[in-house]
Design a protein around this motif. Structure first.
Motif, PDB file in Angstrom:
ATOM      1  N   ARG A 291       0.862  -1.184   0.000  1.00  0.00           N
ATOM      2  CA  ARG A 291       0.000   0.000   0.000  1.00  0.00           C
ATOM      3  C   ARG A 291       0.910   1.250   0.000  1.00  0.00           C
ATOM      4  NH1 ARG A 291      -5.100   1.421   2.295  1.00  0.00           N
ATOM      5  NH2 ARG A 291      -5.959  -0.452   1.388  1.00  0.00           N
ATOM      6  N   VAL A 292       1.472   1.544  -1.177  1.00  0.00           N
ATOM      7  CA  VAL A 292       2.439   2.639  -1.305  1.00  0.00           C
ATOM      8  C   VAL A 292       1.737   3.979  -1.523  1.00  0.00           C
ATOM      9  CG1 VAL A 292       4.293   3.578  -2.746  1.00  0.00           C
ATOM     10  CG2 VAL A 292       4.225   1.124  -2.256  1.00  0.00           C
ATOM     11  N   THR A 293       2.169   4.998  -0.796  1.00  0.00           N
ATOM     12  CA  THR A 293       1.727   6.364  -1.081  1.00  0.00           C
ATOM     13  C   THR A 293       2.968   7.231  -1.294  1.00  0.00           C
ATOM     14  OG1 THR A 293       1.705   7.221   1.206  1.00  0.00           O
ATOM     15  CG2 THR A 293      -0.244   6.014   0.474  1.00  0.00           C
ATOM     16  N   VAL A 294       2.818   8.295  -2.074  1.00  0.00           N
ATOM     17  CA  VAL A 294       3.941   9.189  -2.386  1.00  0.00           C
ATOM     18  C   VAL A 294       3.700  10.522  -1.679  1.00  0.00           C
ATOM     19  CG1 VAL A 294       5.142  10.436  -4.245  1.00  0.00           C
ATOM     20  CG2 VAL A 294       4.352   8.075  -4.594  1.00  0.00           C
ATOM     21  N   ASN A 295       4.763  11.027  -1.037  1.00  0.00           N
ATOM     22  CA  ASN A 295       4.621  12.238  -0.222  1.00  0.00           C
ATOM     23  C   ASN A 295       5.847  13.133  -0.319  1.00  0.00           C
ATOM     24  OD1 ASN A 295       2.106  11.421   1.571  1.00  0.00           O
ATOM     25  ND2 ASN A 295       3.409   9.628   1.360  1.00  0.00           N
TER      26      ASN A 295
END
Ligand SMILES: O=c1[nH]cnc2c1ncn2[C@@H]1O[C@H](CO)[C@@H](O)[C@H]1O
Ligand SMILES: [Zn+2]
Length: 359
Positions: A291-295
């Motif tokens: 569950r990758v998110t980019v920030n």
């Protein structure tokens, strides 16, 4: 072909890991520093911007964090907190962000006599003023606070109580940040226990400067709902010359339980948590459907925006808008907000927004 910055800016995005005190405009710092009599390393906006990026790029998290003394110095009054929060929202909206959680540590903003409550309310009102200014210009954005406890200090229980007190008044949850080595998250079990007893949400900076034990503690002893960075989970994945990658029990847990990873590519390269964007574990973790998110982590210290972070990973890994949509839906699913709102965000804002761009 990599995705252009303009398309990325037009795409509706979700920002989960963005420090309020790491996202000031250099011009604002200069103006407020003059007002409070704080000496800066540079008084020209371009030079100051460069100073932050260079000083934060030494390969050490501890040195990276030292740069915050210049932003914290100008965030000590209600008026200044309000202004910084308002501008933060306006800058996010200008970059196409539709939902964000802005984290900051109230305990670091009490030097001029503010109470933690006054500080939280000043930020709340500033965020709301920013959202209103955006609405007036036809843009809708929701920005809520994550209250951070500093891991080397001892205010975390009090900050956790504050997060619960303001949960229906603009505060989405809680976080632990600061230098990781030597400050395990289990020092703050009291705070985490309080949050869990109150059904509150929290993320923990873990697996950034320090490896698997910190991730394991954050999840299995503290009960974190998300991982701030979590990038070192890669150490529990073996990639053989032939055959599929093998996941250790901790990596398998993170993937199976859909634990959100708040990855921050530029910041990780600056602090040495990754050697380059091209070698950033986001590539493998995305292939394996974590569950990758980019920030952004800190827009000022990395001279970045969420669109620019996406531009970098799109270029390095040949991602297209479909991939950006996937990261964005992952982030929306992982937001510390009600299920109804997250669903509405995905179905009514994100999917139609990307569809307009052809994704
Ligand atoms: O990447 C990071 N890792 C750990 N701590 C951080 C990072 N970025 C910022 N902060 C810390 O969080 C505080 C509250 O926002 C900042 O003042 C900074 O000390
Ligand atoms: Zn961070």
């Amino acid at each position: 072909m990599s995705v252009g910055l303009e398309a990325l800016q037009a795409a509706p995005k979700v920002s989960l890991h963005d420090h309020l005190d790491g996202g000031l405009r250099p011009e604002t710092i200069i103006e407020l520093a003059a007002e409070v009599g704080h000496e800066l390393p540079a008084t020209d906006a371009r030079e100051l911007r460069r100073w932050f990026v260079e000083s934060a790029s030494s390969g050490s998290l501890v040195r990276y964090l030292e740069t915050f003394k210049h932003t914290l110095a100008v965030m000590q009054t209600q008026v200044h907190l309000h202004r910084v929060a308002r501008e933060f929202v306006e800058d996010l909206a200008a970059d196409g962000v539709v939902y964000a959680e802005a984290r900051w540590a109230p305990e670091q903003h009490l030097l001029s006599g503010l109470t933690p409550r006054q500080a939280v309310e000043a930020v709340r009102d500033g965020l709301e003023a920013g959202a209103q200014a955006c609405r007036d210009r036809g843009r809708t954005i929701i920005v809520r606070q994550l209250l951070t406890g500093m891991r080397h200090a001892s205010a975390s229980r009090e900050i956790a109580e504050l997060a619960v007190d303001y949960r229906h008044d603009g505060v989405a949850g809680f976080d632990i940040a600061g230098a990781e080595a030597g400050h395990p998250p289990t020092r703050h079990l009291d705070a985490f226990d309080y949050l869990k007893r109150n059904n509150a949400y929290f993320t923990v900076h873990a697996g950034e400067a320090f490896g698997l034990p910190s991730i394991w503690e954050a999840l299995q002893l503290c009960g974190a709902n998300r991982l701030g960075h979590g990038v070192r989970i890669i150490d529990d994945i073996t990639v053989p010359d032939y055959g599929p990658p093998r996941l250790g029990d901790l990596a398998a847990y993170v993937r199976n339980m859909r634990i959100p990873l708040e990855l921050c590519p530029s910041s990780n390269v600056q602090t040495g948590a990754a050697s380059s964007i091209a070698e950033h574990p986001i590539g493998l973790l995305t292939d394996l459907r974590f569950r990758v998110t980019v920030n952004c982590d800190n827009q000022l210290m990395s001279d970045t925006t969420l669109s620019r972070e996406f531009a970098k990973v799109c270029e390095a890994f040949d991602y297209d808008l479909e991939d950006v949509r996937w990261f964005t839906i992952n982030a929306a699913k992982s937001a510390f907000h009600s299920f109804d709102l997250r669903l509405a965000l995905i179905e009514e804002v994100i999917k139609p927004g990307f569809a307009r761009l052809g994704a």
